[in-house]
Design a protein around this motif. Structure first.
Motif, PDB file in Angstrom:
ATOM      1  N   SER A   1      53.634  18.474  13.823  1.00 46.37           N
ATOM      2  CA  SER A   1      52.889  18.885  12.639  1.00 46.37           C
ATOM      3  C   SER A   1      51.519  18.220  12.604  1.00 46.37           C
ATOM      4  CB  SER A   1      53.657  18.527  11.364  1.00 46.37           C
ATOM      5  OG  SER A   1      53.624  17.125  11.146  1.00 46.37           O
ATOM      6  N   LEU A   2      50.578  18.908  11.980  1.00 48.51           N
ATOM      7  CA  LEU A   2      49.236  18.349  11.842  1.00 48.51           C
ATOM      8  C   LEU A   2      49.270  17.094  10.982  1.00 48.51           C
ATOM      9  CD1 LEU A   2      46.220  18.630  12.401  1.00 48.51           C
ATOM     10  CD2 LEU A   2      46.053  20.162  10.429  1.00 48.51           C
ATOM     11  N   ALA A   3      50.121  17.072   9.963  1.00 46.15           N
ATOM     12  CA  ALA A   3      50.212  15.900   9.088  1.00 46.15           C
ATOM     13  C   ALA A   3      50.686  14.673   9.855  1.00 46.15           C
ATOM     14  CB  ALA A   3      51.147  16.185   7.918  1.00 46.15           C
ATOM     15  N   ALA A   4      51.691  14.830  10.724  1.00 42.29           N
ATOM     16  CA  ALA A   4      52.196  13.705  11.518  1.00 42.29           C
ATOM     17  C   ALA A   4      51.105  13.183  12.445  1.00 42.29           C
ATOM     18  CB  ALA A   4      53.424  14.126  12.313  1.00 42.29           C
ATOM     19  N   TYR A   5      50.374  14.088  13.054  1.00 48.83           N
ATOM     20  CA  TYR A   5      49.274  13.687  13.931  1.00 48.83           C
ATOM     21  C   TYR A   5      48.202  12.921  13.162  1.00 48.83           C
ATOM     22  CZ  TYR A   5      45.187  14.074  16.948  1.00 48.83           C
ATOM     23  OH  TYR A   5      44.064  13.781  17.713  1.00 48.83           O
ATOM     24  N   ARG A   6      47.854  13.413  11.985  1.00 49.81           N
ATOM     25  CA  ARG A   6      46.799  12.766  11.199  1.00 49.81           C
ATOM     26  C   ARG A   6      47.206  11.380  10.719  1.00 49.81           C
ATOM     27  NH1 ARG A   6      44.523  18.001   7.754  1.00 49.81           N
ATOM     28  NH2 ARG A   6      42.822  18.483   9.208  1.00 49.81           N
TER      29      ARG A   6
END
Length: 244
Positions: free
Chosen positions: A141-146
């Motif tokens: 997920s983009l959130a986990a990456y961020r």
């Protein structure tokens, strides 16, 4: 010795040069490094003046409000700025959200913390709108990456600030011809801040380390190594990090 307004004027000029598209990458890095050195020097100058009794610089607090998304990661960045600058941070939580951070320290150091946090959060926000995980096609997920990107960014900033403070202390000590040692003055100030914090909150337990699953740490760390450790001004709102 530069006063506050003169220091900010020099930092603005250095960063303006660094942002000029005509300069080389090496020249830009030189300008950014000099800006960080000036901020570190200012902190030591204020500490030495206070130790000599020629200026007031008392222990106090500032409370910085945070919001979602990524409030815990923003708080991590703030903490990683505060500690190298001899300040202590207390996180105010509501469930999994950090609503604010209270920072303890000498007034001149708190001023530097707030100044740097405003600038570095804006830099991080700007970059997060562009970066994407290389493993997105595998379901990350983009959130986990961020979240991990911000963790890496904050870690690199912490290391750079430690180096800037240590170098400024050594340079000041080398130039001294008498009086109190800069290293001892800063050590005493650090102990005083710790005692003031412990008197009020020494019974609180430290939160366990977080477990983050994203792949953005190294990308964020590289970005933090390149970040400008200076700012173009004291005022202005903090940009919001997009949730997606």
């Amino acid at each position: 010795m530069l006063d506050h307004d003169a220091l900010l004027a020099r930092v603005r000029k250095l960063l303006a040069k660094a942002e000029d598209p005509a300069v080389t990458e090496a020249e830009a890095e030189s300008y950014n490094t000099k800006a960080a050195q000036l901020i570190a020097r200012y902190g030591i100058d204020r500490a030495m003046l206070a130790a000599a009794g020629t200026s007031a610089d008392e222990i106090t607090t500032i409370k910085i409000s945070l919001d979602n998304p990524y409030s815990r990661d923003k708080a991590g960045l703030l903490t990683n700025i505060a500690h190298p600058l001899r300040c202590r941070a207390l996180l105010h939580r509501w469930g999994q959200t950090v609503t604010a951070v209270t920072v303890f320290g000498f007034r001149s150091d708190l001023e530097r913390v707030e100044l740097l946090f405003t600038s570095l959060l804006l830099q991080a926000t700007t970059q997060l709108t562009r970066v994407r995980p290389v493993n997105a096609f595998r379901g990350e997920s983009l959130a986990a990456y961020r979240r991990t990107w911000l963790h890496g960014f904050a870690g690199a900033v912490h290391v750079r600030l430690q180096k800037s403070e240590a170098n400024a202390t050594q340079e000041h000590s080398a130039s001294q011809t008498g009086g109190q040692s800069a290293e001892l003055v800063l050590r005493d100030r650090n102990a005083l801040v710790k005692d003031a914090y412990d008197d009020q909150f020494g019974n609180l337990q430290t939160a366990p380390p977080r477990r983050l699953s994203g792949s953005g740490y190294l990308d964020g760390h590289v970005a933090g190594e390149r970040a400008n450790l200076g700012t173009t001004g004291l005022r202005g709102g903090r940009a919001a990090i997009p949730a997606r």
